[in-house]
Design a protein around this motif. Structure first.
Motif, mmCIF file in Angstrom:
data_model
loop_
_atom_site.group_PDB
_atom_site.id
_atom_site.type_symbol
_atom_site.label_atom_id
_atom_site.label_comp_id
_atom_site.label_asym_id
_atom_site.label_seq_id
_atom_site.Cartn_x
_atom_site.Cartn_y
_atom_site.Cartn_z
ATOM 1 N N PHE A 157 0.841 -1.183 0.000
ATOM 2 C CA PHE A 157 0.000 0.000 0.000
ATOM 3 C C PHE A 157 0.883 1.242 0.000
ATOM 4 O O PHE A 157 1.769 1.377 0.844
ATOM 5 N N HIS A 158 0.645 2.095 -0.967
ATOM 6 C CA HIS A 158 1.484 3.262 -1.275
ATOM 7 C C HIS A 158 2.972 2.931 -1.149
ATOM 8 O O HIS A 158 3.764 3.691 -0.600
ATOM 9 N N GLY A 159 3.315 1.762 -1.686
ATOM 10 C CA GLY A 159 4.720 1.345 -1.701
ATOM 11 C C GLY A 159 5.499 2.122 -2.754
ATOM 12 O O GLY A 159 4.958 2.508 -3.791
ATOM 13 N N GLY A 160 6.761 2.341 -2.481
ATOM 14 C CA GLY A 160 7.606 3.095 -3.396
ATOM 15 C C GLY A 160 8.694 2.250 -4.020
ATOM 16 O O GLY A 160 9.107 1.229 -3.475
ATOM 17 N N HIS A 161 9.146 2.666 -5.219
ATOM 18 C CA HIS A 161 10.283 2.048 -5.907
ATOM 19 C C HIS A 161 10.051 0.551 -6.139
ATOM 20 O O HIS A 161 10.907 -0.277 -5.870
ATOM 21 N N LEU A 162 8.866 0.230 -6.656
ATOM 22 C CA LEU A 162 8.500 -1.161 -6.898
ATOM 23 C C LEU A 162 8.933 -1.651 -8.272
ATOM 24 O O LEU A 162 8.963 -2.867 -8.509
ATOM 25 N N ALA A 181 -0.412 -14.563 -4.285
ATOM 26 C CA ALA A 181 -1.361 -13.628 -4.873
ATOM 27 C C ALA A 181 -1.035 -12.246 -4.327
ATOM 28 O O ALA A 181 -0.719 -12.093 -3.143
ATOM 29 N N LEU A 182 -1.091 -11.233 -5.186
ATOM 30 C CA LEU A 182 -0.674 -9.887 -4.795
ATOM 31 C C LEU A 182 -1.830 -8.899 -4.875
ATOM 32 O O LEU A 182 -2.701 -8.998 -5.736
ATOM 33 N N HIS A 183 -1.786 -7.918 -3.970
ATOM 34 C CA HIS A 183 -2.613 -6.718 -4.098
ATOM 35 C C HIS A 183 -1.675 -5.526 -3.964
ATOM 36 O O HIS A 183 -1.033 -5.345 -2.928
ATOM 37 N N VAL A 184 -1.589 -4.725 -5.022
ATOM 38 C CA VAL A 184 -0.733 -3.540 -5.032
ATOM 39 C C VAL A 184 -1.628 -2.324 -5.187
ATOM 40 O O VAL A 184 -2.346 -2.191 -6.185
ATOM 41 N N ALA A 185 -1.578 -1.435 -4.198
ATOM 42 C CA ALA A 185 -2.392 -0.223 -4.211
ATOM 43 C C ALA A 185 -1.467 0.987 -4.259
ATOM 44 O O ALA A 185 -0.753 1.273 -3.296
ATOM 45 N N ALA A 186 -1.476 1.663 -5.391
ATOM 46 C CA ALA A 186 -0.665 2.865 -5.557
ATOM 47 C C ALA A 186 -1.431 4.083 -5.049
ATOM 48 O O ALA A 186 -2.656 4.068 -4.935
ATOM 49 N N HIS A 212 -2.836 -11.255 -9.436
ATOM 50 C CA HIS A 212 -2.633 -9.950 -8.806
ATOM 51 C C HIS A 212 -3.779 -8.993 -9.099
ATOM 52 O O HIS A 212 -4.519 -9.159 -10.069
ATOM 53 N N THR A 213 -3.879 -8.017 -8.225
ATOM 54 C CA THR A 213 -4.689 -6.828 -8.453
ATOM 55 C C THR A 213 -3.768 -5.640 -8.272
ATOM 56 O O THR A 213 -3.013 -5.581 -7.286
ATOM 57 N N ILE A 214 -3.795 -4.708 -9.190
ATOM 58 C CA ILE A 214 -3.007 -3.482 -9.063
ATOM 59 C C ILE A 214 -3.913 -2.318 -9.427
ATOM 60 O O ILE A 214 -4.599 -2.361 -10.455
ATOM 61 N N ALA A 215 -3.942 -1.323 -8.579
ATOM 62 C CA ALA A 215 -4.856 -0.200 -8.783
ATOM 63 C C ALA A 215 -4.275 1.043 -8.142
ATOM 64 O O ALA A 215 -3.425 0.962 -7.238
#
Length: 253
Positions: A157-162, A181-186, A212-215
Motif C-alpha cells: 500500500f502506497h509502496g515506493g520504488h516497486l 497472490a498480490l494486491h498492489v495499491a498505488a 494480482h490486483t493493481i490499482a
C-alpha cells in the motif's frame, strides 16, 4: 490510532537473526486457538502506536500478526510523521535510516521471521501473508519474491520504488519467482511510484502469470496509516477490505 479497533492480545517477542536480536510483537485474536500468520512491515517511520493498532485490527480478522522492529540494528529517536518530511534534518535522518534496510538484509530478516512463526503455537499452517506500507510495501513484495515457498499472499500500500528500471533489486524483477497472490495499491501523484513504474510492474506480473490486483487509490501517499497527515479514511477502509479478501482467499487451507 485507528477508530473502532479493539485491542487484541499481544506478546513481546525477540527474534534471533543473523545480525542480532529483533524485537517484535505478536498480535492474535482474543479467542484461543491458532491462525494463519501475517508479517506487517511498517512504513519509513518504523514501529509505533499506529502500527500496533493496525496489527490488532488484522489480528481481529483472524490472523497471528507479527510486527517486527525492522530498524533493530540501529538506535534511533522516534519520528513524528506529521512533520518529519517537512523538516530537512528529520527527512535526512529518515532517509539515512531507511538506507540501512538493504535488500539483502530484508531477505535475511524475513527468513528469520518465517522460521520464528513456524515454531509458534499461535500459528496454523505454513502459508504466510505479508503487507507493507511505503517502504514496507517494497519489503512485502521483496519477501514474496525471495520466499515463494512460504508467502502465499502479499500486499503493498502506497509502496515506493516497486519497478525502477535502473534498480537491480527492484521487486518487479522478481515476478517470475513470486507464487503469492498480490494486491498492489498505488497512491495518486506519487513520485516514489510514478505511472511508468506502475505500468512496468503490471507488465512484469502479467508476463509472469502472477495472480494480482493493481490499482491506484484516489488518495495521496500515506493514505492507509492513521498518523500520516495524508491519511484518507475512505482509502484506508478500502485497503482493509482488500486485505480481508486477499488473505481470506489465499491463507486458509
Amino acid at each position: 490510532m485507528i477508530d473502532n479497533v479493539c485491542t487484541m492480545p499481544s506478546t513481546q517477542v525477540t527474534i534471533n537473526t543473523e545480525d542480532g536480536a529483533c524485537a517484535a510483537t505478536l498480535h492474535t485474536p482474543s479467542s484461543s486457538g491458532s491462525w494463519p500468520a501475517v508479517i506487517l512491515y511498517p512504513d519509513a517511520g518504523g514501529v509505533r502506536e499506529t502500527f500496533s493498532a493496525m496489527a490488532d485490527r488484522l489480528a481481529g480478522l483472524g490472523y497471528a500478526v507479527l510486527l517486527p522492529n525492522v530498524y533493530y540494528r540501529t538506535e534511533y529517536a522516534p519520528f513524528d510523521l506529521a512533520t518529519a518530511f517537512g523538516d530537512p534534518d528529520e527527512r535526512k535522518r529518515l532517509g539515512e535510516l531507511m538506507a540501512t534496510l538493504t535488500t539483502e538484509r530484508v531477505v535475511r530478516d524475513t527468513a528469520a521471521f518465517l522460521d520464528f512463526l513456524a515454531d509458534r503455537p499461535e500459528v496454523a499452517g505454513t502459508k504466510v501473508g505479508t503487507t507493507g506500507y511505503c517502504m514496507g510495501g517494497r519489503m512485502s513484495l521483496t519477501a514474496a519474491g525471495h520466499h515463494p515457498e512460504r508467502i502465499a499472499a502479499a500486499a503493498s500500500f502506497h509502496g515506493g520504488h516497486l519497478a525502477a528500471a535502473e534498480d537491480p533489486d527492484s521487486p518487479h524483477l522478481l515476478a517470475d519467482r513470486i507464487r503469492a497472490a498480490l494486491h498492489v495499491a498505488a497512491a495518486e501523484n506519487d513520485s516514489s511510484f510514478p505511472a511508468e513504474q506502475f505500468e512496468r510492474l503490471e507488465q512484469a506480473l502479467v508476463s509472469a502469470g502472477v495472480r494480482h490486483t493493481i490499482a491506484t487509490y484516489p488518495a495521496a501517499h500515506g493514505f492507509a496509516v492513521a498518523d500520516n497527515p495524508t491519511y484518507d479514511v475512505d482509502a484506508a477502509e478500502r485497503h482493509w477490505t482488500a486485505l480481508t479478501e486477499l488473505y481470506g482467499a489465499n491463507l486458509h487451507s
